[in-house]
Motif scaffolding. Sequence first.
Motif, mmCIF file in Angstrom:
data_model
loop_
_atom_site.group_PDB
_atom_site.id
_atom_site.type_symbol
_atom_site.label_atom_id
_atom_site.label_comp_id
_atom_site.label_asym_id
_atom_site.label_seq_id
_atom_site.Cartn_x
_atom_site.Cartn_y
_atom_site.Cartn_z
ATOM 1 N N SER B 59 0.845 -1.210 0.000
ATOM 2 C CA SER B 59 0.000 0.000 0.000
ATOM 3 C C SER B 59 0.869 1.245 0.000
ATOM 4 O O SER B 59 0.575 2.220 -0.691
ATOM 5 N N ASP B 168 -5.640 -1.214 -4.862
ATOM 6 C CA ASP B 168 -5.057 -1.743 -3.636
ATOM 7 C C ASP B 168 -5.984 -2.792 -3.027
ATOM 8 O O ASP B 168 -6.923 -2.450 -2.308
ATOM 9 N N GLU B 169 -5.733 -4.040 -3.308
ATOM 10 C CA GLU B 169 -6.580 -5.142 -2.813
ATOM 11 C C GLU B 169 -8.063 -4.819 -2.932
ATOM 12 O O GLU B 169 -8.799 -4.883 -1.944
HETATM 13 MG MG LIG Z 1 -2.223 -2.691 2.138
#
Ligand SMILES: [Mg+2]
Lengths: 262, 264
Positions: B59, B168-169
């Motif tokens: 991240s 991000d995910e």
């Molecule tokens: Mg993360």
Amino acid sequence: MNRVWLRVIAPLAVGALFLALWQAAARLSGVPVYILPAPSDIAGSLWVDGPSLLGSLLVTLRITLAALAAAAIIGGLIALVFSLSRVIEISFFPYAVILQVTPIVAIAPLIIIWVHTPFLALLTCAWIVAFFPIVSNTTVGLNSADRNLLALFKLYGASRGQVLWFLRVPTALPYFLAGLRISGGLALIGAVVAEFVAGTGGAETGLAYRILEAGYRLAIPRLFAALFLLSVTGIAIYLVLDFISRRVLRRWHESVTAEGEE
Amino acid sequence: MISSFSEPAVEVAEAAPILELINVSKRFGSGLEALAAVDLRVGRGEFLSLLGPSGCGKSTLLRIVAGLTPPSAGDCRLAIDRASGRLGFVFQDPTLMPWSTVIANVLLPFRIARRRGAEPRDKAAAAIRAVGLAGFEDSYPHQLSGGMRMRVSIARALVTEPDLLLLDEPFAALDEITRLQLNDDLLRLWERYRPTIVFVTHSVFESVYLSTRIAVMTARPGRIAADLTIDLAQPRSRATRLSPDYAAMCERVSATLAQAMGTP
Ligand SMILES: [Mg+2]
Ligand SMILES: Nc1ncnc2c1ncn2[C@@H]1O[C@H](COP(=O)(O)OP(=O)(O)OP(=O)(O)O)[C@@H](O)[C@H]1O
């Protein structure tokens, strides 16, 4: 549907039972009316003195609503300034707290000496009591914007003004409205306390002064009647503010939308 | 945006990097070293997955690329202008404004850029259609399911037709069925709009299925341990998941990841 009825009927039943017991106790015990009037005495007084009490209520209500409006506007603006500058927030917030925790009865005499217009003096007292929940709630709200949304605004190159109007202010709205609901009750309390301290003051007498006066003259049923009007007013203010809050948030806020899903 | 679809991704990367990280490291104020000397080149049109253990700085890396946090050292070069909507970001949570309708949420990038009128609205409507949410324009986020909210978030990132899309995910919080569906939808969108994608995930299967390339990261402080080209046939579909090549590639990436994490 059943639940709604329960919510209305159950409290009403409790109230009716309480009044019946009170009526019976007052009549059977033989306690004089000037110590404990029966509900029927109070109702009678409400009927006789009602018009003049309503006039006084109007005086108090005017101060209350003006103080609430001032608290909403000035409190909102103070919170806005706090959110724009951390330094200002840190420097001034303690004084807002001091103003809040100092009992209004203690400062009211000073304010009444300093501010010559009685209406403004009473308004100031009520405002001091009412503004803090709005300032503190709204400040928290303005600083509660979602971290990722803030990042997104930054990513798209938003100006500070855009972040404020598109993100911080909508985030703060439910907090502001919650503060407003608390302040509504407080403004009424502030107005009543200020009237107590000010005494008759100007030409117009508010409901609080009528309560004092009734007490001096041992016109206890009238005292209760005035008290009753005061409570009803407090409840009405709360209900109106609650209604406004629901109207404003009805489309999106969890506090309102969750109920529709039951 | 990109024309050379048929060329292998690696060659494209060498031709025209859209993103270049040179020796990037990040140390937080707390003294915690999140990234150590990351070197990464991403070519236009690539679908790159960043795969690594939790807390390895994935991240943080995306936030550096997006300009949301500066690197402590090193250089992050972008061939595009960040603020002009050339870059889109999708978070793990949908990150929608609850007080705004779907269309208003998708219009946000235009609203910030002070672009009003019919053209932004048409683009927003098209983006909403592209993620399969036609008919929900005037719904509020609380009226949508988790998967639908994620779609709104993707539509908002796509609406400016970004050259670089950072995710991000994005599907980590979703159930398996929704996740597989959104994987396919994301691939279709990538084939259609051809943005460069940097996709963060924990899932080996997901990264192999989606990507043209996987960068495997080590545990904290994160660095790139391995850079694998995924040359499974395009376009990918449900059939890909059943192919022996896919299984073999997953096996290989798993092994690489285990090695990077120091657990052979
Ligand atoms: Mg993360
Ligand atoms: N603002 C911050 N200040 C201090 N430390 C931070 C900050 N942000 C992240 N970290 C630390 O940096 C490290 C990397 O964080 P990061 O969120 O980039 O990991 P990640 O790879 O995305 O993990 P996950 O897969 O669990 O999302 C973590 O140890 C985290 O605690």
